[in-house]
Scaffold this motif. Structure first.
Motif, PDB file in Angstrom:
ATOM      1  N   LEU A 149       0.336  -1.320   0.207  1.00 42.03           N
ATOM      2  CA  LEU A 149       0.056  -0.061  -0.079  1.00 42.03           C
ATOM      3  C   LEU A 149       1.237   1.005   0.007  1.00 42.03           C
ATOM      4  O   LEU A 149       0.474   2.428  -0.458  1.00 42.03           O
ATOM      5  CB  LEU A 149      -0.611  -0.322   0.962  1.00 42.03           C
ATOM      6  N   ALA A 150       2.058   1.374   0.499  1.00 40.70           N
ATOM      7  CA  ALA A 150       2.697   2.254   0.700  1.00 40.70           C
ATOM      8  C   ALA A 150       3.213   2.787  -0.730  1.00 40.70           C
ATOM      9  O   ALA A 150       3.087   3.750  -1.463  1.00 40.70           O
ATOM     10  CB  ALA A 150       4.047   2.314   1.564  1.00 40.70           C
ATOM     11  N   LEU A 151       3.903   1.337  -1.213  1.00 48.78           N
ATOM     12  CA  LEU A 151       4.266   1.693  -2.551  1.00 48.78           C
ATOM     13  C   LEU A 151       3.523   2.404  -3.510  1.00 48.78           C
ATOM     14  O   LEU A 151       4.145   3.208  -4.152  1.00 48.78           O
ATOM     15  CB  LEU A 151       4.608   0.281  -3.420  1.00 48.78           C
ATOM     16  N   ALA A 152       1.741   1.939  -2.987  1.00 50.37           N
ATOM     17  CA  ALA A 152       0.911   2.470  -4.702  1.00 50.37           C
ATOM     18  C   ALA A 152       1.165   3.561  -4.194  1.00 50.37           C
ATOM     19  O   ALA A 152       1.240   4.886  -4.309  1.00 50.37           O
ATOM     20  CB  ALA A 152       0.282   1.643  -4.290  1.00 50.37           C
ATOM     21  N   VAL A 153       0.859   4.545  -2.558  1.00 49.74           N
ATOM     22  CA  VAL A 153       0.970   5.754  -2.186  1.00 49.74           C
ATOM     23  C   VAL A 153       2.430   6.846  -3.071  1.00 49.74           C
ATOM     24  O   VAL A 153       1.857   7.733  -2.791  1.00 49.74           O
ATOM     25  CB  VAL A 153       0.742   5.621  -0.949  1.00 49.74           C
ATOM     26  N   ASP A 154       3.406   5.408  -2.587  1.00 47.06           N
ATOM     27  CA  ASP A 154       4.243   6.447  -3.313  1.00 47.06           C
ATOM     28  C   ASP A 154       4.266   6.829  -3.740  1.00 47.06           C
ATOM     29  O   ASP A 154       5.034   8.072  -4.815  1.00 47.06           O
ATOM     30  CB  ASP A 154       5.359   6.177  -2.729  1.00 47.06           C
ATOM     31  N   LEU A 155       4.021   6.261  -4.898  1.00 51.57           N
ATOM     32  CA  LEU A 155       3.854   6.139  -6.375  1.00 51.57           C
ATOM     33  C   LEU A 155       2.562   7.397  -7.521  1.00 51.57           C
ATOM     34  O   LEU A 155       3.299   8.250  -8.298  1.00 51.57           O
ATOM     35  CB  LEU A 155       3.067   4.605  -6.784  1.00 51.57           C
ATOM     36  N   VAL A 156       1.908   7.465  -6.881  1.00 56.68           N
ATOM     37  CA  VAL A 156       1.291   8.313  -6.954  1.00 56.68           C
ATOM     38  C   VAL A 156       1.680   9.810  -5.815  1.00 56.68           C
ATOM     39  O   VAL A 156       1.801  11.093  -6.846  1.00 56.68           O
ATOM     40  CB  VAL A 156      -0.568   8.498  -7.244  1.00 56.68           C
ATOM     41  N   TRP A 157       1.745   9.374  -4.863  1.00 60.06           N
ATOM     42  CA  TRP A 157       2.398  10.869  -4.073  1.00 60.06           C
ATOM     43  C   TRP A 157       3.628  11.463  -4.735  1.00 60.06           C
ATOM     44  O   TRP A 157       3.830  13.022  -5.076  1.00 60.06           O
ATOM     45  CB  TRP A 157       2.150  11.257  -2.581  1.00 60.06           C
ATOM     46  N   GLY A 158       4.530  10.383  -4.548  1.00 59.71           N
ATOM     47  CA  GLY A 158       6.264  10.654  -4.284  1.00 59.71           C
ATOM     48  C   GLY A 158       6.461  11.315  -6.357  1.00 59.71           C
ATOM     49  O   GLY A 158       6.991  12.087  -6.050  1.00 59.71           O
ATOM     50  N   PHE A 159       5.840  10.576  -7.003  1.00 61.46           N
ATOM     51  CA  PHE A 159       6.095  10.422  -8.831  1.00 61.46           C
ATOM     52  C   PHE A 159       5.183  11.763  -9.162  1.00 61.46           C
ATOM     53  O   PHE A 159       5.858  12.372 -10.398  1.00 61.46           O
ATOM     54  CB  PHE A 159       6.604   9.592  -9.046  1.00 61.46           C
ATOM     55  N   ALA A 160       4.028  11.417  -8.546  1.00 64.34           N
ATOM     56  CA  ALA A 160       2.828  12.633  -9.519  1.00 64.34           C
ATOM     57  C   ALA A 160       2.598  13.593  -9.235  1.00 64.34           C
ATOM     58  O   ALA A 160       1.583  14.700  -9.472  1.00 64.34           O
ATOM     59  CB  ALA A 160       1.881  11.570  -9.836  1.00 64.34           C
ATOM     60  N   GLY A 161       2.605  13.458  -7.598  1.00 67.55           N
ATOM     61  CA  GLY A 161       2.511  14.686  -6.891  1.00 67.55           C
ATOM     62  C   GLY A 161       0.542  14.726  -6.621  1.00 67.55           C
ATOM     63  O   GLY A 161      -0.071  15.729  -6.311  1.00 67.55           O
ATOM     64  N   ILE A 162       0.055  13.446  -6.896  1.00 64.48           N
ATOM     65  CA  ILE A 162      -1.028  13.507  -5.954  1.00 64.48           C
ATOM     66  C   ILE A 162      -1.213  13.267  -4.547  1.00 64.48           C
ATOM     67  O   ILE A 162      -0.832  11.837  -4.642  1.00 64.48           O
ATOM     68  CB  ILE A 162      -1.844  12.732  -6.984  1.00 64.48           C
ATOM     69  N   LEU A 163      -1.798  13.395  -3.815  1.00 63.52           N
ATOM     70  CA  LEU A 163      -1.447  13.017  -2.531  1.00 63.52           C
ATOM     71  C   LEU A 163      -2.811  12.689  -2.293  1.00 63.52           C
ATOM     72  O   LEU A 163      -4.132  13.204  -1.630  1.00 63.52           O
ATOM     73  CB  LEU A 163      -0.844  14.344  -1.157  1.00 63.52           C
ATOM     74  N   SER A 164      -2.671  11.313  -1.766  1.00 63.55           N
ATOM     75  CA  SER A 164      -3.695  10.691  -2.061  1.00 63.55           C
ATOM     76  C   SER A 164      -4.075  10.224  -0.614  1.00 63.55           C
ATOM     77  O   SER A 164      -3.602  10.050   0.000  1.00 63.55           O
ATOM     78  CB  SER A 164      -3.716   8.858  -2.805  1.00 63.55           C
ATOM     79  N   LEU A 165      -5.464  10.953  -0.525  1.00 66.45           N
ATOM     80  CA  LEU A 165      -5.871  10.377   1.695  1.00 66.45           C
ATOM     81  C   LEU A 165      -6.912   9.870   1.591  1.00 66.45           C
ATOM     82  O   LEU A 165      -7.710   9.672   2.357  1.00 66.45           O
ATOM     83  CB  LEU A 165      -6.251  12.189   1.875  1.00 66.45           C
TER      84      LEU A 165
ATOM     85  N   VAL B  72      -4.430  -0.921  -8.421  1.00 66.38           N
ATOM     86  CA  VAL B  72      -4.719  -2.221  -8.898  1.00 66.38           C
ATOM     87  C   VAL B  72      -3.684  -2.438  -7.599  1.00 66.38           C
ATOM     88  O   VAL B  72      -4.290  -3.260  -6.728  1.00 66.38           O
ATOM     89  CB  VAL B  72      -4.061  -2.419 -10.160  1.00 66.38           C
ATOM     90  N   MET B  73      -1.798  -1.809  -7.098  1.00 67.12           N
ATOM     91  CA  MET B  73      -1.063  -2.763  -6.530  1.00 67.12           C
ATOM     92  C   MET B  73      -1.575  -2.505  -5.238  1.00 67.12           C
ATOM     93  O   MET B  73      -1.948  -3.502  -4.691  1.00 67.12           O
ATOM     94  CB  MET B  73      -0.529  -1.479  -6.992  1.00 67.12           C
ATOM     95  N   ALA B  74      -2.315  -1.400  -4.684  1.00 69.32           N
ATOM     96  CA  ALA B  74      -2.907  -0.882  -3.526  1.00 69.32           C
ATOM     97  C   ALA B  74      -4.574  -2.324  -3.435  1.00 69.32           C
ATOM     98  O   ALA B  74      -4.200  -3.109  -2.513  1.00 69.32           O
ATOM     99  CB  ALA B  74      -3.433   0.632  -3.398  1.00 69.32           C
ATOM    100  N   GLY B  75      -5.289  -2.251  -3.978  1.00 66.37           N
ATOM    101  CA  GLY B  75      -5.663  -3.746  -4.074  1.00 66.37           C
ATOM    102  C   GLY B  75      -5.170  -5.198  -4.182  1.00 66.37           C
ATOM    103  O   GLY B  75      -5.561  -6.276  -2.713  1.00 66.37           O
ATOM    104  N   ILE B  76      -3.954  -5.502  -4.610  1.00 66.59           N
ATOM    105  CA  ILE B  76      -3.309  -6.395  -4.573  1.00 66.59           C
ATOM    106  C   ILE B  76      -3.060  -6.823  -3.256  1.00 66.59           C
ATOM    107  O   ILE B  76      -2.476  -7.843  -2.127  1.00 66.59           O
ATOM    108  CB  ILE B  76      -2.070  -6.821  -5.564  1.00 66.59           C
ATOM    109  N   GLY B  77      -2.394  -5.093  -2.006  1.00 72.18           N
ATOM    110  CA  GLY B  77      -2.055  -5.636  -1.169  1.00 72.18           C
ATOM    111  C   GLY B  77      -3.398  -5.686  -0.142  1.00 72.18           C
ATOM    112  O   GLY B  77      -2.625  -6.644   0.792  1.00 72.18           O
ATOM    113  N   GLY B  78      -4.132  -5.869  -0.636  1.00 76.04           N
ATOM    114  CA  GLY B  78      -5.771  -5.540   0.524  1.00 76.04           C
ATOM    115  C   GLY B  78      -6.003  -7.436   0.524  1.00 76.04           C
ATOM    116  O   GLY B  78      -6.657  -7.448   1.707  1.00 76.04           O
ATOM    117  N   ALA B  79      -5.436  -7.857  -0.557  1.00 79.18           N
ATOM    118  CA  ALA B  79      -5.931  -8.962  -0.828  1.00 79.18           C
ATOM    119  C   ALA B  79      -5.124 -10.026  -0.530  1.00 79.18           C
ATOM    120  O   ALA B  79      -5.801 -11.295  -0.238  1.00 79.18           O
ATOM    121  CB  ALA B  79      -6.382  -9.405  -2.828  1.00 79.18           C
ATOM    122  N   LEU B  80      -3.914 -10.135   0.213  1.00 77.49           N
ATOM    123  CA  LEU B  80      -2.988 -10.527   0.401  1.00 77.49           C
ATOM    124  C   LEU B  80      -3.111 -10.293   2.338  1.00 77.49           C
ATOM    125  O   LEU B  80      -2.346 -10.995   2.783  1.00 77.49           O
ATOM    126  CB  LEU B  80      -1.781 -10.097   0.146  1.00 77.49           C
ATOM    127  N   TYR B  81      -3.815  -8.811   2.520  1.00 79.50           N
ATOM    128  CA  TYR B  81      -3.431  -8.803   4.023  1.00 79.50           C
ATOM    129  C   TYR B  81      -4.856  -9.812   4.954  1.00 79.50           C
ATOM    130  O   TYR B  81      -4.801 -10.034   5.757  1.00 79.50           O
ATOM    131  CB  TYR B  81      -4.220  -7.349   3.966  1.00 79.50           C
TER     132      TYR B  81
END
Ligand SMILES: Nc1ncnc2c1ncn2[C@@H]1O[C@H](COP(=O)(O)OP(=O)(O)O)[C@@H](O)[C@H]1O
Ligand SMILES: [Mg+2]
Lengths: 365, 250
Positions: free
Chosen positions: A52-68, A259-268
């Motif tokens: 999930l953190a990777l998914a957040v970093d992908l959008v926040w760290g690299f595209a500037g989209i701060l998803s809350l 999608v990445m976050a979803g995979i994290g949730g499915a394994l969780y």
């Protein structure tokens, strides 16, 4: 963002997971080397958070989209997996209904709602784990990016999205178990969930999924696409004047991240044994952002590190002083923002890269 | 106002832009020939940057026509479409992609496929490398190719940005205050660079610096309060009483 730290992270994650699994299975319960099953599931859970953190970093760290609201995609992936696990229970539920999950019998439902059909099939459920967060993100992102919603406004509507889903999933008539969510799972792909070997397998699967996500994310951010993305992050309108369409770039990475976050949730879900609406709570999404801030925004490896460290801290603190956790998290965020603005990885990196002194170069004749 | 003909590259007629009732552009008309370089001068707030905003699709005019080439109405297009038509822009405040190297800044600016599905798989080609080498030479940034663009000096950033404009290989370059903050030597070199660029491209340069405009030695348009005050050679406009009044009356 260097190759070495990514490779090292992949090695540690996958190697560590195999090692823990081997020590769990291969040693007797009394042995000093024995890893108890709860540790296996705990580490597995951390690795899912790291996805999930990777998914957040992908959008926040690299595209500037701060998803809350990124935990929403995680939770949706989790629900898709939970629905499969519910159907696996079959007639072994408390009410012994071969088709209906217990909570539906309890609510006096006579038949399975249409959207529960197909989830008995693991292939179908796996596709849904990817597709539902992906399609939701596609719709949301298409609307938001096309109308050039960005910055704090976008952050607020992502928060609203997860909050709306939280309220919706609380309702019994949504058909997802309401307040209690989905639980009492028995088996995954016919392996009993209580068995050590299954837990070890899930840990290793989480490690592999995390490593694959990390490599994929690394490949993307170092590609030309990734360079455009970083340009969009820092100077969006400039990219438009060179002919790029930032909304397309944001949409791609946004959907992939969901999608990445979803995979994290499915394994969780199989590792913690339950999915309920609290996974949609806004605080979860904010926590995910804090993981990334702590580890180092825009570093990928930092996101993994931050998720694992902060979650481990949470496990320890909620055991020792449960009421303190949210304050500690807030304090941590303030501390990182003020004193470690580039996160742990950013601080490490700055130390080993002595800044090249800037000669006053006049353009040569 | 003459109608556009085959040699016309850019045609603005009666363009008005208002911000909360304030007319930033007031019935502005301007015609540019293919291959021309035009200097646009005028006091602060005259509407020079707003004119570029209108041409590049950032701002929609309230009224008036903006035609590019043979009849393309720019007011109906957005920024990426207009960029794809061949209009490039350098901003007043230099904006380069700071975390990227000089090389990568050029790479991203090179004309080519802009779609995500292309850039995701794109590998640097020999042709691209050659083009970037040529740009590095033109902008005298060869030695700095691996330098983070954010670490360049102000003047170097301006040059990088002009180079990025060239990389797009546009038909028309809009250059907003390229020498602001430059040393005299850099200013002279920039004038030389723009003249060189003008051999194969049409250029609009907005500038305050009179010596620089004189060095360019091209037709000058003087803007004032959103419309054209005077037009002609630098000697002609600087002798124009209206221009003298505006500049001295400030
Ligand atoms: N987005 C905007 N909103 C309100 N006023 C604006 C905006 N952009 C420009 N203006 C005003 O329009 C006028 C012309 O500005 P500008 O085109 O930047 O002038 P110049 O580039 O010639 O100095 C100025 O008075 C400026 O304050
Ligand atoms: Mg201006």
């Amino acid at each position: 963002m260097n190759r070495v730290s990514v490779a090292l992270c992949v090695l540690i994650v996958v190697g560590g997971a195999f090692l823990l699994a081997a020590l769990n299975l291969g040693t007797a319960a009394g042995s000093p080397l024995h890893v108890p099953p709860y540790v296996v599931s705990l580490v597995g859970k951390y690795l899912c958070y790291a996805i999930l953190a990777l998914a957040v970093d992908l959008v926040w760290g690299f595209a500037g989209i701060l998803s809350l609201g990124h935990a929403a995609f995680f939770a949706i992936g989790g629900y898709a997996m939970g629905m499969y696990l519910m159907r696996q229970i079959g007639g072994r539920g408390v009410y012994g209904n071969a088709v209906l999950p217990d909570f539906m019998v309890f609510l006096n439902w006579k038949e399975l709602p249409w959207y529960w059909h197909g989830f008995e099939n693991p292939m179908f459920a796996s596709v849904m784990v990817l597709a539902v967060p992906g399609v939701l993100a596609l719709l949301f992102g298409w609307l938001a990016f096309r109308s050039r919603v960005s910055g704090v406004y976008l952050s607020i509507i992502t928060q609203a999205l997860t909050y709306a889903l939280l309220l919706a999933f609380f309702r019994n008539d949504m058909g997802f178990g309401g307040n209690n969510g989905l639980t009492d799972f028995k088996e995954i792909f016919s392996f009993p969930l209580q068995a050590d070997a299954t837990r070890d397998g899930l840990l290793v699967a989480s490690a592999i999924a995390l490593a694959a996500s990390l490599l994929l994310a690394y490949g993307i951010v170092t590609s030309r696409f990734g360079k455009v993305l970083i340009a969009v992050r820092d100077a969006e309108s400039r990219t438009r004047f060179i002919g790029y369409r930032p909304e397309q770039y944001k949409l791609w990475v946004w959907v992939l991240s969901a999608v990445m976050a979803g995979i994290g949730g499915a394994l969780y879900v199989p590792q913690v044994g339950i999915i309920n609406p609290s996974e949609f709570s806004p605080a979860n999404s904010i926590e995910a952002v804090i993981w990334v801030a702590v580890g180092g925004r825009g570093t990928l490896v930092g996101a993994v590190l931050g998720a694992v460290l902060v979650s481990a801290g949470k496990t320890w603190l909620t055991g020792a002083l449960p009421e303190v956790w949210l304050f500690a998290l807030g304090a941590l965020f303030i501390f990182v923002t003020l004193l470690l603005p580039t996160g742990i990885l950013g601080a490490l990196r700055r130390r080993d890269r002595a800044p090249a002194p800037l000669p006053a170069v006049e353009p040569a004749q | 106002m003459t109608r556009p003909h085959d040699d016309t590259l850019l045609y603005l007629d009666n363009v008005t832009v208002t911000f909360d009732g304030f007319r930033a552009l007031n019935a502005l008309s301007l015609v540019m020939e293919r291959g021309e370089m035009r200097a646009v001068i005028g006091p602060n707030g005259a509407g020079k940057t707003t004119m570029m905003d209108v041409i590049t699709g950032k701002t929609r005019p309230d009224q008036g026509e903006v035609i590019f080439g043979r009849g393309t109405d720019l007011t109906r297009l957005d920024e990426p479409d207009i960029a794809a038509l061949g209009i490039g822009r350098k901003f007043q405040k230099p904006t380069v992609f700071e975390p990227h190297t000089v090389w990568d800044n050029f790479l991203l600016a090179l004309s080519g496929d802009r779609r995500p599905r292309f850039t995701l798989w794109a590998r640097e080609t020999d042709e691209e490398r050659e083009r970037i080498e040529a740009l590095l030479a033109t902008t005298r940034l060869s030695e700095l190719r691996e330098r983070r663009a954010g670490d360049l000096s102000h003047g170097q950033k301006q040059w990088l940005e002009i180079g990025m404009l060239l990389a797009q290989d546009p038909l028309l370059l809009l250059v907003d205050e390229p020498v602001a903050g430059m040393t005299d030597a850099e200013t002279a070199q920039t004038a030389e660079l723009l003249r060189e660029i003008n051999r194969s491209h049409s250029v609009v340069v907005v500038e305050h610096d009179m010596d620089f405009v004189r060095a360019l030695d091209v037709k000058v348009t003087v803007l004032h309060e959103g419309s054209v005050l005077s037009e002609g050679s630098i000697d002609h406009v600087s002798a124009d009483p209206k221009v003298i009044e505006v500049y001295l009356g400030r």
